[in-house]
Design an enzyme around this catalytic site. Structure first.
Site, short mmCIF file in Angstrom:
data_model
loop_
_atom_site.label_atom_id
_atom_site.label_comp_id
_atom_site.label_asym_id
_atom_site.label_seq_id
_atom_site.Cartn_x
_atom_site.Cartn_y
_atom_site.Cartn_z
N ASP A 132 20.91 21.03 1.46
CA ASP A 132 21.83 21.08 0.32
C ASP A 132 21.16 20.76 -1.02
O ASP A 132 21.81 20.35 -1.97
CB ASP A 132 23.02 20.13 0.52
CG ASP A 132 23.90 20.56 1.69
OD1 ASP A 132 23.99 21.78 1.95
OD2 ASP A 132 24.49 19.67 2.34
N ALA A 133 19.85 20.98 -1.10
CA ALA A 133 19.16 20.80 -2.39
C ALA A 133 19.48 21.94 -3.35
O ALA A 133 19.33 21.79 -4.57
CB ALA A 133 17.65 20.72 -2.18
N GLY A 134 19.92 23.07 -2.82
CA GLY A 134 20.27 24.21 -3.67
C GLY A 134 19.37 25.41 -3.48
O GLY A 134 19.24 26.24 -4.39
N LEU A 185 21.29 28.78 -3.95
CA LEU A 185 21.67 29.02 -5.34
C LEU A 185 20.45 29.48 -6.14
O LEU A 185 20.52 30.46 -6.91
CB LEU A 185 22.25 27.75 -5.96
CG LEU A 185 22.63 27.84 -7.44
CD1 LEU A 185 23.73 28.88 -7.65
CD2 LEU A 185 23.07 26.48 -7.96
N LYS A 229 16.82 35.42 5.00
CA LYS A 229 17.14 34.10 5.56
C LYS A 229 16.90 34.22 7.06
O LYS A 229 17.82 34.46 7.84
CB LYS A 229 18.60 33.74 5.27
CG LYS A 229 19.06 32.38 5.79
CD LYS A 229 18.70 31.26 4.86
CE LYS A 229 19.31 29.95 5.34
NZ LYS A 229 18.96 28.82 4.47
N ASP A 284 24.93 31.74 3.26
CA ASP A 284 23.69 31.80 2.48
C ASP A 284 23.05 33.18 2.57
O ASP A 284 22.61 33.74 1.56
CB ASP A 284 22.70 30.74 2.98
CG ASP A 284 23.19 29.33 2.74
OD1 ASP A 284 24.17 29.15 2.00
OD2 ASP A 284 22.59 28.40 3.30
N PRO A 335 22.03 22.89 -14.42
CA PRO A 335 23.02 21.81 -14.53
C PRO A 335 23.99 21.86 -13.35
O PRO A 335 24.03 22.84 -12.60
CB PRO A 335 23.72 22.11 -15.85
CG PRO A 335 23.62 23.61 -15.98
CD PRO A 335 22.28 23.97 -15.39
#
Length: 226
Positions: A13-15, A18, A38, A55, A206
């Site tokens: 879940d670090a990103g 995204l 993935k 994902d 952010p």
């Protein structure tokens, strides 16, 4: 010239997704042929009778080259647990060379920019002997590190970088992704990381109320990967 990168994170879940989706968004917008992969994903849902991972679907949505779902995510595991445990429970064999073969097959297509997203952090096991780091070593792609900005991120980032370099791989860049909007001393932590990380910072994302690739892309500079 083809660009190929392996994306890892400082933790689950670090990103990673995204950031990977945002980088694909930027590369696609610049007119490049893009592929996001993935290779192994745990935490899939049955959709029309087949396992699908959010994902992997996000990467497909931002890729300009159309691949089948199984090419993007050949190992899809249902429970949201460590992949090697989920694989054992499902009777699925995962190995680094098998994943490499899947990736090489997908990358037979003509492309300009490709990302291979890992699962969890750098040392997430695939089986009793191998981890995702083993796969990255076989691929020999430069690595992009996603740092989840929260308390403890400096230690996590430095340990991840140390492991990557010890494994003989190049770090192409890193991204600071704000996962804790209430993080104390954010700017000072970011300044320290910028000083010690051995690669350029591709951007600072952010905390986004709705984590869309297009919004995250506005905070990244993909030209630093050239």
């Amino acid at each position: 010239m083809k660009q190929r990168f392996f994306v890892t994170g400082t933790d689950t879940d670090a990103g990673k997704t995204l950031v990977s989706s945002a980088l694909l968004h930027l590369a696609t917008a610049s007119g490049k042929g893009t592929i996001g992969l993935k290779p192994v994903a745990a935490g899939c849902e049955l959709i029309e009778g087949e396992l699908r991972n959010a994902d992997a679907l996000a990467l497909m949505a931002e890729s300009s080259i159309e691949l089948s779902y199984s090419q993007v995510n050949p190992i899809a595991l249902e429970p949201p647990i460590a992949p090697h445990i989920a694989a054992v429970d499902a009777g699925v064999r995962i190995s680094a060379d098998r994943l490499q073969a899947y990736i090489n097959g997908a990358l037979m297509r003509k492309y300009d920019f490709a990302l291979v997203e890992g699962a969890g952090g750098w040392r997430v096991p695939l089986n009793d002997r191998e981890s995702l780091a083993t796969l990255a070593q076989l691929l020999q792609f430069p690595v992009i590190v996603v740092v989840g900005m929260k308390l403890g991120c400096i230690n996590h980032a430095l340990l991840t970088v140390e492991a990557i370099r010890r494994d003989g791989l190049q770090i192409a860049g890193w991204v600071a992704n704000t996962i804790d909007p209430e993080m104390s001393e954010f700017d000072r932590n970011l300044a320290w990381l910028t000083q010690v990380m051995p690669a350029p910072c591709l951007g600072v994302i952010p905390h986004l109320s709705e984590p869309l690739a297009s919004e995250a892309a506005a905070h990244l500079d993909i030209t630093l990967l050239d």
